[in-house]
Motif scaffolding. Structure first.
Motif, PDB file in Angstrom:
ATOM      1  N   UNK A 180       0.817  -1.212   0.000  1.00  0.00           N
ATOM      2  CA  UNK A 180       0.000   0.000   0.000  1.00  0.00           C
ATOM      3  C   UNK A 180       0.851   1.263   0.000  1.00  0.00           C
ATOM      4  N   UNK A 181       2.164   1.120   0.300  1.00  0.00           N
ATOM      5  CA  UNK A 181       3.055   2.277   0.319  1.00  0.00           C
ATOM      6  C   UNK A 181       3.952   2.347  -0.915  1.00  0.00           C
ATOM      7  N   UNK A 182       3.758   1.435  -1.872  1.00  0.00           N
ATOM      8  CA  UNK A 182       4.691   1.349  -2.991  1.00  0.00           C
ATOM      9  C   UNK A 182       4.676   2.609  -3.837  1.00  0.00           C
ATOM     10  N   UNK A 183       5.843   2.921  -4.387  1.00  0.00           N
ATOM     11  CA  UNK A 183       5.973   3.972  -5.384  1.00  0.00           C
ATOM     12  C   UNK A 183       5.893   3.294  -6.737  1.00  0.00           C
ATOM     13  N   UNK A 184       4.954   3.700  -7.572  1.00  0.00           N
ATOM     14  CA  UNK A 184       4.747   3.042  -8.855  1.00  0.00           C
ATOM     15  C   UNK A 184       5.975   3.200  -9.732  1.00  0.00           C
ATOM     16  N   UNK A 185       6.466   2.063 -10.235  1.00  0.00           N
ATOM     17  CA  UNK A 185       7.620   2.053 -11.135  1.00  0.00           C
ATOM     18  C   UNK A 185       7.117   1.905 -12.556  1.00  0.00           C
ATOM     19  N   UNK A 186       7.514   2.828 -13.419  1.00  0.00           N
ATOM     20  CA  UNK A 186       7.074   2.758 -14.803  1.00  0.00           C
ATOM     21  C   UNK A 186       7.695   1.577 -15.505  1.00  0.00           C
ATOM     22  N   UNK A 187       6.981   0.967 -16.473  1.00  0.00           N
ATOM     23  CA  UNK A 187       7.580  -0.100 -17.270  1.00  0.00           C
ATOM     24  C   UNK A 187       8.821   0.387 -17.981  1.00  0.00           C
ATOM     25  N   UNK A 188       9.727  -0.551 -18.272  1.00  0.00           N
ATOM     26  CA  UNK A 188      11.009  -0.188 -18.857  1.00  0.00           C
ATOM     27  C   UNK A 188      10.841   0.586 -20.154  1.00  0.00           C
ATOM     28  N   UNK A 189       9.848   0.191 -20.977  1.00  0.00           N
ATOM     29  CA  UNK A 189       9.722   0.840 -22.278  1.00  0.00           C
ATOM     30  C   UNK A 189       9.253   2.283 -22.147  1.00  0.00           C
ATOM     31  N   UNK A 190       8.699   2.649 -20.976  1.00  0.00           N
ATOM     32  CA  UNK A 190       8.253   4.019 -20.765  1.00  0.00           C
ATOM     33  C   UNK A 190       9.305   4.862 -20.069  1.00  0.00           C
ATOM     34  N   UNK A 191      10.431   4.253 -19.713  1.00  0.00           N
ATOM     35  CA  UNK A 191      11.431   4.965 -18.939  1.00  0.00           C
ATOM     36  C   UNK A 191      12.556   5.522 -19.786  1.00  0.00           C
ATOM     37  N   UNK A 192      12.618   5.160 -21.062  1.00  0.00           N
ATOM     38  CA  UNK A 192      13.720   5.605 -21.900  1.00  0.00           C
ATOM     39  C   UNK A 192      13.630   7.105 -22.122  1.00  0.00           C
TER      40      UNK A 192
END
Length: 625
Positions: A180-192
């Motif tokens: 419930x406290x997680x910071x959303x990590x973007x998928x790799x293809x959206x991080x470039x």
């Protein structure tokens, strides 16, 4: 106390420096207990008490509980101020903990008046309570004490030490609580080349939330250094002023180099009797072939029939036989039952992870050790959507069997198509078939030739003239993807060929691997493009020729399962590398294998076309992804 002093005076004492005043109680001591007792002896009775307090603290630090007891007993007999009494109670608790009397330690700590403690005393108190909760495996309570303790620490070494400890304790909490406290990590293809848009959080209001979020990403990605580093950067952006940033836990700053799995006792869990015996045996043959090809004398294989024993019984045997890697189970219900029983060992299940997800504890354990290697029709449908999209098709038509299987595959194709088009509403027109006798009418409806026929009839009625007519099919569809069994496809394709208007460009036909079987009707499927494993597309493959010679009557379905078994054994030594490098690929019999963020093994299939009864492989363009 006199006896204690006599014993310690007989020891060799080398004080670091003479002191005229005792150090602050519960502070860091620079001398040993003998030095402090000597000072107590040399002082007047009134001035000796502070020296005796620090002597008791030093004896506890030196792990001399019997000698500390004599000092503590003496101090209890003296008239003490409320501040001294509170400090003595804390020393008593500390000495009880040294004796491993956890119950009395807890009772004594409860009597400490924290309001009467100095800053040093409060730190000492919190450290002791933390140690007590850890000893009792009370991870939440230990973390709560560390939340209070870490902001009070001044020395860099201690800050680092207790930040490391805090992350360890938090990472042992249930993942559903931490999630419930997680910071959303973007998928790799959206991080470039993209800087995530994150609103920084006020540290004063989010100190504990930040720690919980940090623990969640460590708990989930601890065996994925690349993903862990990415998510850590997002965490820092989300909590830019969090005090943990200055002393990032060592677990996150010094990620270990992971070595591949090198098991010596491998268990293979398959249905080797009953309804699914043939499927289980096909996989068993593949595992054995890979095992003998590797030829490692140190590795032992143990086969278990999942139809003959319960998962609980098998789990007990795995423990007794020191199994250090598991391949299987194959059936979904067995996977769901087995994974919670195997939280302490790596498992490569031969089916999808259960849905809905298992308990938080199981989810956490499989994130690190558990992998899924299904021959997934849904994943094949997604690959088909990517392949068809790469061919510049804009409006494909999907034909699938009216069954649970057909609907699952259609949903997967539609989801991928929507994602490729960047539009959640971009759904592919889908038609489901069932009765083979109605195939002509079904194709007529799907390709709108029934509408053309009605229009012709209407014109004849209106004009009352003998007209030369030709039915026309729709022209907005530029590709058709068919999900069917081989015999259904052999009946559907002729109706499609006839229905396509002679004035229109031929519509490319694509099909799934279900349509690829060993028979003599390939001429009828001319120009059809379909996906399958490279093992079954290349008849010249040495491994396939060898297997077909030994297993001449095996169907393509059995050969696919053989390839699954072969690759599952070969993957054992590749999993960690695949897990820690998202670009890594391993060429297996099933296809080009990779691992996604949820520990699912993905197989990139090959594509081929029937041309004059023969297969011609097609190279999928790089943009298909």
């Amino acid at each position: 106390m006199v006896l204690t002093l006599a014993i310690l005076s007989a020891c060799s004492v080398s004080p670091l420096a003479p002191e005229d005043t005792p150090p602050a109680l519960f502070s860091k001591l620079n001398n040993n207990s003998a030095f402090f007792l000597k000072k107590a002896e040399e002082s007047s009775k009134q001035k000796s008490l502070p020296w005796q307090f620090v002597a008791a603290q030093a004896l506890i630090a030196e792990q001399k509980p019997l000698l500390a007891d004599s000092i503590i007993e003496y101090l209890h007999s003296q008239p003490l101020t409320p501040v001294q009494q509170s400090a003595l109670t804390l020393l008593t608790a500390s000495n009880l903990y040294l004796r491993n009397d956890l119950h009395e330690t807890q009772s004594t700590l409860a009597r400490v008046d924290k309001q009467k403690l100095s800053q040093f005393g409060l730190i000492y108190f919190l450290k002791l309570r933390t140690q007590l909760h850890i000893a009792k495996e009370e991870h939440q309570q230990a973390a709560e004490q560390l939340f209070l303790l870490t902001p009070l620490l001044k020395e860099a070494q201690e800050k680092q030490q207790y930040n490391d400890l805090l992350l360890t304790e938090l990472s042992l909490l249930p993942s559903d609580f931490l999630q419930q406290f997680q910071v959303t990590v973007q998928p790799a293809e959206q991080q470039l080349d993209i800087v995530p848009s994150i609103t920084p959080v006020d540290t004063q209001q989010s100190f504990t939330e930040g720690w919980y979020a940090l623990a969640y990403l460590y708990q989930r990605y601890q065996l994925r250094p690349n993903q862990l580093l990415r998510s850590l950067e997002q965490w820092k952006a989300h909590y830019p002023n969090h005090p943990a940033i200055d002393f990032i836990p060592t677990q996150l700053s010094e990620l270990p180099e992971l070595s591949p799995y090198q098991p010596e006792n491998i268990a293979v869990l398959l249905p080797l009797s009953g309804r699914y015996k043939q499927q289980g045996q096909a996989i068993q043959y593949g595992v054995l072939d890979a095992y003998y090809q590797q030829g490692s004398a140190k590795v032992k294989l143990h086969f278990y029939d999942t139809q003959a024993q319960s998962m609980e019984q098998i789990a007990e045997q795995l423990q007794a036989q020191h199994i250090d890697f598991v391949i299987g189970p194959l059936l979904k219900d067995k996977v769901a039952a087995f994974l919670p029983l195997a939280a302490d060992r790596p498992v490569l299940a031969l089916n999808s992870f259960p849905k809905p997800q298992l308990s938080a504890e199981t989810e956490n354990s499989r994130a690190a050790w558990h992998y899924a290697f299904p021959l997934s029709p849904e994943e094949e449908a997604k690959q088909a959507a990517r392949f068809i999209f790469s061919k510049q098709h804009k409006k494909p038509l999907l034909l699938a069997a009216d069954s649970n299987y057909g609907k699952r595959v259609a949903d997967a194709f539609n989801q991928q198509w929507a994602a490729l088009n960047g539009d959640n509403q971009a759904q592919v027109e889908t038609h489901f078939f069932s009765n083979k006798k109605q195939f002509p009418a079904f194709i007529a409806r799907a390709l709108h030739t029934d509408k053309s026929k009605r229009r012709i009839s209407q014109m004849k009625v209106i004009t009352n003239l003998p007209l030369e007519t030709q039915q026309r099919s729709r022209r907005d569809v530029d590709a058709i993807y068919i999900v069917s069994k081989r015999d259904d496809l052999l009946m559907l394709k002729p109706f499609i060929d006839v229905a396509i208007s002679p004035f229109a460009t031929a519509i490319p036909l694509y099909a799934s691997s279900r349509s690829h079987q060993r028979n003599n009707h390939n001429q009828e499927l001319s120009q059809l493009i379909f996906s399958d494993s490279p093992f079954l597309l290349n008849a010249e493959n040495n491994a396939r020729q060898k297997i077909e010679q030994a297993w001449s009557k095996a169907s393509f379905s059995a050969l696919r399962l053989f390839a699954l078994g072969f690759d599952s054994y070969q993957l054992i030594g590749q999993l960690i590398q695949l897990q820690n490098n998202e670009q890594q690929r391993y060429q297996g019999l099933v296809g080009q294998l990779s691992l996604d963020g949820d520990n699912n093994v993905l197989a990139e299939l090959s594509w081929a076309r029937y041309q004059r009864g023969k297969l011609i492989e097609i190279t999928a363009p790089a943009s298909a992804e």
